[in-house]
Scaffold this motif. Sequence first.
Motif, PDB file in Angstrom:
ATOM      1  N   ARG A 132       0.866  -1.265  -0.127  1.00 29.48           N
ATOM      2  CA  ARG A 132       0.135   0.043   0.047  1.00 29.48           C
ATOM      3  C   ARG A 132       0.852   1.159   0.025  1.00 29.48           C
ATOM      4  O   ARG A 132       0.353   2.179  -0.659  1.00 29.48           O
ATOM      5  CB  ARG A 132      -0.893   0.164   1.170  1.00 29.48           C
ATOM      6  N   THR A 133       2.161   1.230   0.847  1.00 32.40           N
ATOM      7  CA  THR A 133       2.767   2.566   0.851  1.00 32.40           C
ATOM      8  C   THR A 133       3.351   2.514  -0.674  1.00 32.40           C
ATOM      9  O   THR A 133       3.442   3.828  -0.834  1.00 32.40           O
ATOM     10  CB  THR A 133       3.975   2.498   2.132  1.00 32.40           C
ATOM     11  N   ASP A 134       3.823   1.893  -1.477  1.00 34.38           N
ATOM     12  CA  ASP A 134       4.476   1.898  -2.638  1.00 34.38           C
ATOM     13  C   ASP A 134       3.457   2.514  -3.647  1.00 34.38           C
ATOM     14  O   ASP A 134       3.616   3.205  -4.434  1.00 34.38           O
ATOM     15  CB  ASP A 134       5.072   0.553  -3.251  1.00 34.38           C
ATOM     16  N   GLU A 146      -4.661  -3.660  -8.592  1.00 35.59           N
ATOM     17  CA  GLU A 146      -4.100  -2.754  -7.587  1.00 35.59           C
ATOM     18  C   GLU A 146      -3.716  -1.386  -8.198  1.00 35.59           C
ATOM     19  O   GLU A 146      -4.169  -0.265  -7.831  1.00 35.59           O
ATOM     20  CB  GLU A 146      -2.733  -3.315  -7.003  1.00 35.59           C
ATOM     21  N   LEU A 147      -3.133  -1.447  -9.524  1.00 33.58           N
ATOM     22  CA  LEU A 147      -2.936  -0.276 -10.202  1.00 33.58           C
ATOM     23  C   LEU A 147      -4.212   0.380 -10.671  1.00 33.58           C
ATOM     24  O   LEU A 147      -4.171   1.680 -10.668  1.00 33.58           O
ATOM     25  CB  LEU A 147      -2.107  -0.795 -11.501  1.00 33.58           C
ATOM     26  N   ALA A 148      -5.312  -0.301 -10.870  1.00 32.80           N
ATOM     27  CA  ALA A 148      -6.488   0.315 -11.351  1.00 32.80           C
ATOM     28  C   ALA A 148      -7.031   0.988 -10.070  1.00 32.80           C
ATOM     29  O   ALA A 148      -7.737   2.157 -10.337  1.00 32.80           O
ATOM     30  CB  ALA A 148      -7.553  -0.832 -12.272  1.00 32.80           C
ATOM     31  N   GLY A 149      -6.753   0.458  -8.926  1.00 33.95           N
ATOM     32  CA  GLY A 149      -7.401   1.156  -7.806  1.00 33.95           C
ATOM     33  C   GLY A 149      -6.519   2.472  -7.696  1.00 33.95           C
ATOM     34  O   GLY A 149      -7.322   3.489  -7.189  1.00 33.95           O
ATOM     35  N   VAL A 150      -5.279   2.451  -7.735  1.00 27.15           N
ATOM     36  CA  VAL A 150      -4.504   3.695  -7.604  1.00 27.15           C
ATOM     37  C   VAL A 150      -4.904   4.565  -8.754  1.00 27.15           C
ATOM     38  O   VAL A 150      -5.503   5.943  -8.267  1.00 27.15           O
ATOM     39  CB  VAL A 150      -3.315   3.388  -8.008  1.00 27.15           C
ATOM     40  N   CYS A 151      -5.175   4.358  -9.907  1.00 30.78           N
ATOM     41  CA  CYS A 151      -5.809   5.198 -10.784  1.00 30.78           C
ATOM     42  C   CYS A 151      -7.144   5.957 -10.598  1.00 30.78           C
ATOM     43  O   CYS A 151      -7.403   6.907 -10.520  1.00 30.78           O
ATOM     44  CB  CYS A 151      -5.866   4.796 -12.112  1.00 30.78           C
ATOM     45  N   ARG A 152      -8.053   4.950 -10.104  1.00 27.78           N
ATOM     46  CA  ARG A 152      -9.445   5.293  -9.623  1.00 27.78           C
ATOM     47  C   ARG A 152      -9.409   6.245  -8.696  1.00 27.78           C
ATOM     48  O   ARG A 152     -10.031   7.503  -8.680  1.00 27.78           O
ATOM     49  CB  ARG A 152     -10.220   3.956  -9.256  1.00 27.78           C
ATOM     50  N   ARG A 153      -8.405   6.110  -7.389  1.00 24.93           N
ATOM     51  CA  ARG A 153      -8.653   7.003  -6.346  1.00 24.93           C
ATOM     52  C   ARG A 153      -7.878   8.280  -6.697  1.00 24.93           C
ATOM     53  O   ARG A 153      -8.391   9.277  -6.355  1.00 24.93           O
ATOM     54  CB  ARG A 153      -7.620   6.277  -5.107  1.00 24.93           C
ATOM     55  N   TRP A 154      -7.003   8.479  -7.780  1.00 24.86           N
ATOM     56  CA  TRP A 154      -6.394   9.676  -8.116  1.00 24.86           C
ATOM     57  C   TRP A 154      -7.693  10.531  -8.931  1.00 24.86           C
ATOM     58  O   TRP A 154      -7.706  11.606  -8.899  1.00 24.86           O
ATOM     59  CB  TRP A 154      -5.507   9.483  -9.144  1.00 24.86           C
ATOM     60  N   LEU A 155      -8.354   9.623  -9.910  1.00 25.53           N
ATOM     61  CA  LEU A 155      -9.314  10.366 -10.606  1.00 25.53           C
ATOM     62  C   LEU A 155     -10.750  10.758  -9.766  1.00 25.53           C
ATOM     63  O   LEU A 155     -11.145  11.851  -9.988  1.00 25.53           O
ATOM     64  CB  LEU A 155      -9.927   9.228 -11.672  1.00 25.53           C
ATOM     65  N   GLU A 156     -11.052   9.940  -8.600  1.00 23.86           N
ATOM     66  CA  GLU A 156     -11.816  10.542  -7.636  1.00 23.86           C
ATOM     67  C   GLU A 156     -11.428  11.608  -6.862  1.00 23.86           C
ATOM     68  O   GLU A 156     -12.358  12.643  -6.826  1.00 23.86           O
ATOM     69  CB  GLU A 156     -12.013   9.470  -6.806  1.00 23.86           C
ATOM     70  N   GLY A 157     -10.231  11.811  -6.772  1.00 19.22           N
ATOM     71  CA  GLY A 157      -9.638  12.962  -5.780  1.00 19.22           C
ATOM     72  C   GLY A 157      -9.707  14.176  -6.807  1.00 19.22           C
ATOM     73  O   GLY A 157     -10.102  15.178  -6.320  1.00 19.22           O
ATOM     74  N   ALA A 158      -9.272  13.950  -8.158  1.00 21.49           N
ATOM     75  CA  ALA A 158      -9.158  15.069  -9.042  1.00 21.49           C
ATOM     76  C   ALA A 158     -10.599  15.514  -9.178  1.00 21.49           C
ATOM     77  O   ALA A 158     -11.238  16.626  -9.119  1.00 21.49           O
ATOM     78  CB  ALA A 158      -8.810  14.601 -10.295  1.00 21.49           C
ATOM     79  N   ARG A 159     -12.079  14.590  -9.177  1.00 25.29           N
ATOM     80  CA  ARG A 159     -13.176  15.052  -9.461  1.00 25.29           C
ATOM     81  C   ARG A 159     -13.557  15.857  -8.186  1.00 25.29           C
ATOM     82  O   ARG A 159     -14.429  16.736  -8.449  1.00 25.29           O
ATOM     83  CB  ARG A 159     -13.946  13.814  -9.589  1.00 25.29           C
ATOM     84  N   ALA A 160     -13.120  15.293  -6.917  1.00 25.23           N
ATOM     85  CA  ALA A 160     -13.774  15.891  -5.886  1.00 25.23           C
ATOM     86  C   ALA A 160     -13.037  17.473  -5.827  1.00 25.23           C
ATOM     87  O   ALA A 160     -13.763  18.365  -5.432  1.00 25.23           O
ATOM     88  CB  ALA A 160     -13.275  15.167  -4.582  1.00 25.23           C
ATOM     89  N   ARG A 161     -11.892  17.733  -6.225  1.00 19.61           N
ATOM     90  CA  ARG A 161     -11.228  19.004  -6.239  1.00 19.61           C
ATOM     91  C   ARG A 161     -12.083  19.738  -7.238  1.00 19.61           C
ATOM     92  O   ARG A 161     -12.227  20.998  -7.110  1.00 19.61           O
ATOM     93  CB  ARG A 161      -9.652  18.772  -6.681  1.00 19.61           C
ATOM     94  N   LEU A 162     -12.485  19.295  -8.339  1.00 21.29           N
ATOM     95  CA  LEU A 162     -13.128  19.922  -9.374  1.00 21.29           C
ATOM     96  C   LEU A 162     -14.332  20.339  -8.970  1.00 21.29           C
ATOM     97  O   LEU A 162     -14.970  21.528  -9.250  1.00 21.29           O
ATOM     98  CB  LEU A 162     -13.211  19.465 -10.809  1.00 21.29           C
ATOM     99  N   ASP A 163     -15.220  19.482  -8.519  1.00 21.97           N
ATOM    100  CA  ASP A 163     -16.293  19.854  -7.734  1.00 21.97           C
ATOM    101  C   ASP A 163     -16.325  20.860  -6.851  1.00 21.97           C
ATOM    102  O   ASP A 163     -17.311  21.679  -6.738  1.00 21.97           O
ATOM    103  CB  ASP A 163     -16.960  18.661  -7.379  1.00 21.97           C
TER     104      ASP A 163
END
Length: 80
Positions: free
Chosen positions: A4-6, A45-62
Amino acid sequence: MSSRTDEAALSYEQARDELIETVRRLEAGGTSLEESLALWERGEELAGVCRRWLEGARARLDAALVEEDEEGADGDAEEE
């Protein structure tokens, strides 16, 4: 690099690029069942990392859009 840390240290672009390579290797075939499963797990795992980044970006835009709307509403009220 599967802890998870990586994962947390990966940028969106790094995770996306590694995911693309992982999918390419899976699609190419020629790997053992064990290696295919490991690749699939890493891909998840990588798809989850990408999903979290995109969800964070969406939250910032909103949040920015809400803030912009609130500032616009305040400005309209001051003009009246």
